[in-house]
Design a protein around this motif. Structure first.
Motif, short mmCIF file in Angstrom:
data_model
loop_
_atom_site.label_atom_id
_atom_site.label_comp_id
_atom_site.label_asym_id
_atom_site.label_seq_id
_atom_site.Cartn_x
_atom_site.Cartn_y
_atom_site.Cartn_z
N VAL A 98 3.80 -2.26 -8.63
CA VAL A 98 2.63 -1.38 -8.51
C VAL A 98 2.96 -0.03 -9.13
CG1 VAL A 98 1.13 -0.15 -6.91
CG2 VAL A 98 1.79 -2.50 -6.41
N PRO A 99 2.28 0.35 -10.21
CA PRO A 99 2.55 1.65 -10.85
C PRO A 99 1.91 2.80 -10.07
CG PRO A 99 0.80 0.51 -12.00
CD PRO A 99 1.27 -0.42 -10.94
N MET A 100 2.47 3.98 -10.21
CA MET A 100 1.96 5.17 -9.53
C MET A 100 1.94 6.34 -10.50
SD MET A 100 4.42 4.77 -6.20
CE MET A 100 3.59 5.99 -5.21
N MET A 101 0.85 7.07 -10.48
CA MET A 101 0.74 8.25 -11.33
C MET A 101 0.26 9.43 -10.47
SD MET A 101 -1.51 8.86 -14.80
CE MET A 101 -0.67 7.61 -15.72
N LEU A 102 1.05 10.50 -10.47
CA LEU A 102 0.72 11.69 -9.68
C LEU A 102 0.53 12.89 -10.61
CD1 LEU A 102 3.47 11.12 -6.99
CD2 LEU A 102 1.02 10.89 -6.60
N GLU A 117 -3.84 -3.62 -6.92
CA GLU A 117 -2.77 -4.34 -6.22
C GLU A 117 -2.10 -3.47 -5.17
OE1 GLU A 117 -3.20 -4.50 -9.53
OE2 GLU A 117 -3.97 -6.58 -9.49
N TYR A 118 -2.21 -2.15 -5.32
CA TYR A 118 -1.61 -1.22 -4.36
C TYR A 118 -2.12 -1.52 -2.95
CZ TYR A 118 -0.78 3.26 -1.95
OH TYR A 118 -0.42 4.24 -1.05
N GLY A 135 -16.07 0.45 3.14
CA GLY A 135 -16.08 0.23 1.70
C GLY A 135 -15.02 -0.72 1.21
N GLN A 136 -14.58 -0.51 -0.01
CA GLN A 136 -13.67 -1.45 -0.66
C GLN A 136 -12.79 -0.71 -1.67
OE1 GLN A 136 -16.50 -4.03 -2.54
NE2 GLN A 136 -17.10 -2.52 -4.05
N ALA A 137 -11.94 -1.46 -2.36
CA ALA A 137 -11.06 -0.87 -3.38
C ALA A 137 -11.88 -0.47 -4.60
CB ALA A 137 -9.98 -1.88 -3.77
N PHE A 138 -11.33 0.43 -5.40
CA PHE A 138 -12.04 0.87 -6.60
C PHE A 138 -12.09 -0.26 -7.62
CE2 PHE A 138 -7.66 2.67 -6.70
CZ PHE A 138 -7.12 1.86 -7.68
N ASN A 139 -13.22 -0.36 -8.34
CA ASN A 139 -13.30 -1.30 -9.46
C ASN A 139 -14.01 -0.68 -10.65
OD1 ASN A 139 -16.03 -1.40 -8.77
ND2 ASN A 139 -15.72 -3.20 -7.45
N GLN A 140 -14.51 0.55 -10.50
CA GLN A 140 -15.11 1.26 -11.62
C GLN A 140 -14.23 2.45 -12.02
OE1 GLN A 140 -17.92 0.22 -13.23
NE2 GLN A 140 -17.87 -1.54 -11.85
N LEU A 141 -14.48 2.99 -13.17
CA LEU A 141 -13.62 4.04 -13.73
C LEU A 141 -13.53 5.26 -12.82
CD1 LEU A 141 -11.97 4.68 -16.26
CD2 LEU A 141 -14.01 5.75 -17.24
N PHE A 142 -14.66 5.69 -12.25
CA PHE A 142 -14.67 6.92 -11.46
C PHE A 142 -14.90 6.63 -9.97
CE2 PHE A 142 -15.89 8.73 -15.69
CZ PHE A 142 -14.69 9.41 -15.90
N ASP A 143 -14.29 5.55 -9.51
CA ASP A 143 -14.30 5.25 -8.07
C ASP A 143 -13.07 5.89 -7.43
OD1 ASP A 143 -16.58 3.82 -8.38
OD2 ASP A 143 -15.64 1.84 -8.21
N VAL A 144 -13.20 6.30 -6.18
CA VAL A 144 -12.05 6.86 -5.46
C VAL A 144 -12.05 6.29 -4.05
CG1 VAL A 144 -13.40 8.92 -4.80
CG2 VAL A 144 -10.91 8.98 -4.67
N VAL A 145 -10.85 5.96 -3.56
CA VAL A 145 -10.64 5.49 -2.19
C VAL A 145 -9.89 6.57 -1.44
CG1 VAL A 145 -9.50 3.77 -0.74
CG2 VAL A 145 -10.64 3.06 -2.86
N LEU A 146 -10.41 6.97 -0.29
CA LEU A 146 -9.82 8.09 0.45
C LEU A 146 -8.91 7.59 1.57
CD1 LEU A 146 -12.98 10.37 0.88
CD2 LEU A 146 -11.34 10.33 -1.00
#
Length: 401
Positions: A98-102, A117-118, A135-146
């Motif tokens: 699982v990649p991570m970008m901060l 997959e995270y 809700g659910q996991a993001f699947n669009q470009l500008f979706d965010v999960v809090l």
């Protein structure tokens, strides 16, 4: 008979006894409170991540890699290339990666760019998987999960839109205002740094940093050139050290692979100084209260000349008075310990949400730890020992009388 007499004697001096009980109750509350927080903080700390065999990042210290990849603290010294990630992830011994970008934030909370997959691979505690409260996991470009704390603190709900900021400063002037994200999911509370994180897709991170004014959107859906770190799950635990060695000797660029459990233990050992300081302060407070108990009983001996005389006339022996004073001290201490425990649990029941929100302390209502019971036993023994001073005073006075 002893208990009845001691109880009546304490009731006769209820003013000074009440003050002593209050002082000792506060001391016991502080001591057990520190122990409970220390115990649960250590438990929560060690369970911040589980089921992850290796964490990989750029060459840096193992603690620094752990801090920014798991606890979202500090900053990475460098990124690693997407190509290196793909080569490691394609190792036959690797089960998942699982990649991570901060690097971005929202009102002081870190933003994590990752893949869907995270949410299915990352686990915490005793291998608990992440779950969605809404809700659910993001699947669009500008979706965010809090994370749970982000949603609660900032009062976001599904469908709300928010803007990310470049950098991790709480008050950033570099806002990506032209590319707002929409909340599509809110995670259930975990008691880990996940609660304080906003999760978006890698493509979303790429998008907000792409120059859309020059119509370079075509680059948005491409793989990122670099990421901050990635987590690995292996097909076999036996392969852990072999894969770790292969990553640490990767020739194309400097990489570092750490075992999360080992790094967590190392980090907690570094915090032992603070832990011991808190314990020392609590013990000193309790010691002062026990000395106050001894002083109160000693002063009462001088005021109880008539009572001691009457007891002697009735046939009470000196050792009887010694035991009576010790029993009074024990009753005061037992009552203080009981009130201290009740106060602690009432505080946890009514203040747990406040502690989680304001201080990030997720303290659960659970039984006292073994160490806490040892502390309670130590308090009782210390009270009996220190009360020997007024007890001996009563014994000597009885012998003279």
């Amino acid at each position: 008979m002893f208990a009845k007499l001691a109880f009546k004697s304490l009731v006769d001096r209820k003013g000074s006894v009440l003050l002593t009980v209050l002082a000792m109750t506060v001391s016991v509350f502080v001591l057990l409170g520190v122990e409970q927080i220390r115990y649960q903080a250590k438990e929560s700390f060690a369970k911040s991540v589980s089921g992850v065999d290796l964490i990989v990042g750029a060459k840096t210290g193992s603690l620094n890699l752990l801090l920014y990849s798991v606890f979202r603290m500090g900053s990475p010294t460098n990124n690693i290339s997407w190509q290196a990630y793909q080569e490691v992830a394609s190792n036959p011994l690797v089960d998942w990666a699982v990649p991570m970008m901060l690097g971005d934030s929202h009102q002081g909370y870190r933003v994590l760019g990752t893949t869907p997959e995270y949410f299915s691979q990352f686990s915490y505690g005793n291998k608990h998987k992440l779950s969605f409260a809404h809700g659910q996991a993001f699947n669009q470009l500008f979706d965010v999960v809090l994370g749970a704390e982000v949603a609660k603190k900032l009062q976001y709900k599904l469908g709300d839109k928010l803007v990310l900021a470049h950098g991790v400063a709480r008050n950033s002037f570099s806002l990506h205002k032209d590319k707002p994200f929409q909340v599509v999911g809110i995670l259930a509370p975990t008691g880990t740094p996940v609660d304080q994180t906003l999760h978006v897709s890698l493509a979303g991170i790429e998008a907000i940093h792409a120059n859309w004014q020059q119509n370079r959107r075509s680059g948005v859906n491409q793989d990122p050139k670099a990421i901050t770190a990635f987590m690995l799950g292996l097909k076999s635990r036996m392969a852990t050290f072999r894969v770790q060695r292969a990553i640490n000797t990767y020739k194309k660029e400097p990489l570092l692979a750490i075992l999360p459990g080992v790094a967590l233990s190392e980090l907690w050992r570094m915090m032992s100084v603070l832990e011991n300081t808190l314990r020392l302060v609590s013990v000193l407070i309790l010691f002062a209260a026990i000395l106050g108990l001894s002083a109160m009983l000693l002063a009462s001996i001088r005021e109880r000349k008539q009572e001691i005389y009457l007891l002697r006339v009735m046939g009470a022996r000196p050792w009887f008075l010694f035991v009576l004073i010790e029993l009074e001290a024990l009753l005061i201490t037992l009552l203080s310990v009981l009130l201290g425990i009740v106060s602690l649990y009432l505080t946890l029941i009514f203040a747990s949400d406040y502690l989680a929100t304001e201080f990030g302390l997720f303290i659960q209502i659970q039984a006292l730890s073994t160490n806490a019971w040892y502390l309670i036993a130590s308090i009782l023994v210390a009270a009996v020992i220190v009360s020997a001073i007024p007890s001996l005073q009563a014994y000597k006075r009885a012998r003279k009388g």
